[in-house]
Design a protein around this motif. Structure first.
Motif, short mmCIF file in Angstrom:
data_model
loop_
_atom_site.label_atom_id
_atom_site.label_comp_id
_atom_site.label_asym_id
_atom_site.label_seq_id
_atom_site.Cartn_x
_atom_site.Cartn_y
_atom_site.Cartn_z
N GLU A 196 3.81 1.47 -1.36
CA GLU A 196 4.35 1.53 -2.72
C GLU A 196 3.31 2.05 -3.71
O GLU A 196 3.61 2.84 -4.59
CB GLU A 196 4.87 0.14 -3.12
CG GLU A 196 5.69 0.11 -4.38
CD GLU A 196 7.11 0.60 -4.22
OE1 GLU A 196 7.85 0.54 -5.22
OE2 GLU A 196 7.52 1.07 -3.14
N ARG A 197 2.06 1.61 -3.56
CA ARG A 197 0.97 2.07 -4.44
C ARG A 197 0.81 3.59 -4.33
O ARG A 197 0.77 4.30 -5.33
CB ARG A 197 -0.34 1.39 -4.06
CG ARG A 197 -1.54 1.88 -4.88
CD ARG A 197 -2.85 1.24 -4.44
NE ARG A 197 -2.85 -0.19 -4.70
CZ ARG A 197 -2.75 -1.14 -3.76
NH1 ARG A 197 -2.67 -0.81 -2.48
NH2 ARG A 197 -2.74 -2.41 -4.08
N GLU A 198 0.74 4.08 -3.10
CA GLU A 198 0.55 5.52 -2.89
C GLU A 198 1.76 6.30 -3.41
O GLU A 198 1.61 7.35 -4.03
CB GLU A 198 0.32 5.80 -1.41
CG GLU A 198 -0.01 7.25 -1.13
CD GLU A 198 -0.36 7.48 0.33
OE1 GLU A 198 -0.34 8.66 0.72
OE2 GLU A 198 -0.66 6.53 1.06
N LEU A 212 2.77 -3.83 -8.64
CA LEU A 212 2.99 -3.65 -7.21
C LEU A 212 3.46 -4.94 -6.54
O LEU A 212 4.36 -4.92 -5.70
CB LEU A 212 1.72 -3.14 -6.53
CG LEU A 212 1.35 -1.70 -6.89
CD1 LEU A 212 -0.08 -1.39 -6.45
CD2 LEU A 212 2.34 -0.73 -6.27
N ASP A 250 0.83 -1.21 0.00
CA ASP A 250 0.00 0.00 0.00
C ASP A 250 0.86 1.26 0.00
O ASP A 250 0.51 2.25 -0.66
CB ASP A 250 -0.97 0.01 1.19
CG ASP A 250 -2.07 -1.04 1.04
OD1 ASP A 250 -2.43 -1.37 -0.11
OD2 ASP A 250 -2.55 -1.54 2.07
N PRO A 253 -0.26 2.40 -10.81
CA PRO A 253 0.39 1.10 -10.89
C PRO A 253 -0.62 -0.05 -10.79
O PRO A 253 -1.55 0.00 -10.00
CB PRO A 253 1.34 1.11 -9.69
CG PRO A 253 0.73 2.08 -8.74
CD PRO A 253 0.05 3.12 -9.59
N SER A 254 -0.43 -1.07 -11.61
CA SER A 254 -1.30 -2.25 -11.57
C SER A 254 -0.95 -3.10 -10.36
O SER A 254 0.14 -2.99 -9.80
CB SER A 254 -1.11 -3.07 -12.85
OG SER A 254 0.20 -3.65 -12.86
N GLU A 255 -1.86 -3.97 -9.98
CA GLU A 255 -1.60 -4.89 -8.87
C GLU A 255 -0.42 -5.80 -9.22
O GLU A 255 0.41 -6.11 -8.35
CB GLU A 255 -2.84 -5.71 -8.53
CG GLU A 255 -3.90 -4.94 -7.78
CD GLU A 255 -3.38 -4.32 -6.49
OE1 GLU A 255 -2.80 -5.04 -5.65
OE2 GLU A 255 -3.57 -3.11 -6.30
N THR A 272 1.76 6.29 -7.29
CA THR A 272 0.62 7.07 -7.76
C THR A 272 0.87 8.57 -7.62
O THR A 272 0.47 9.36 -8.47
CB THR A 272 -0.65 6.67 -6.98
OG1 THR A 272 -0.90 5.28 -7.22
CG2 THR A 272 -1.86 7.49 -7.42
#
Length: 182
Positions: free
Chosen positions: A37-39, A65, A35, A60-62, A42
């Protein structure tokens, strides 16, 4: 180096102070950081995402990630820099390498959140990556980057990395660092 020194180089969490006085924590990245890394990705500017991924990466796609956080600390290594923001951990930078099959060279990458660039964080993350790679017995680190990334060019030059134009794509450069040199 011994396995013990390698493990210590991988598992150690450190705190560092940036040029602006902000204290950051640099620690190994793991699967539970998906999470963060996603933020982080993004919130990168389109230019920073382009420089990091050498192409158009939006949200980013799952799959991406999971790939970025699937760190085995053997073939793949990664460190993140975080700050505490109102009691929440926020990622502001990351460095990583992937070992080649020979075990003697690794491709690496570093990315810093836009608001935190030019504060010395890239150098700190690269130094942590170099420490880990040396402890692992890796002889060379290399990175393939956009030739237009002037900030990275300055950091690489200041840290003694060699730079040459990518013979297969003149819009890219290849930075290399010999880890066997004293």
């Amino acid at each position: 180096m011994s396995n013990e020194k390698h493990r210590e180089a991988l598992s150690r969490t450190v705190t560092e102070k940036l040029r602006n006085g902000q204290v950051v924590v640099i620690r190994p990245l793991d699967r539970s950081d998906i999470d963060l890394e996603r933020e982080f990705i993004t919130n990168l500017s389109p230019e920073s995402r382009h420089f990091r991924f050498l192409g158009g990466v939006g949200a980013p796609s799952e799959k991406l990630l999971q790939q970025l956080t699937d760190i085995d600390h053997d073939q793949r290594e990664a460190f993140i820099a975080t700050i505490d923001e109102d009691g929440h951990e926020v990622e502001i930078g990351a460095s990583r390498y992937v070992l080649e099959s020979t075990g003697k060279a690794a491709e690496c990458a570093v990315v810093i959140a836009d608001a935190w660039q030019m504060q010395g964080l890239g150098t700190l993350l690269l130094n942590r990556l170099i420490e880990s790679a040396r402890a692992r017995g890796i002889d060379h680190l290399y990175s393939i980057d956009s030739a237009s990334n002037a900030k990275l060019r300055e950091v690489a030059r200041n840290m003694g990395w060699d730079c040459r134009t990518d013979p297969e794509d003149h819009t890219q450069v290849i930075y290399t660092l010999d880890l066997t040199a004293v």
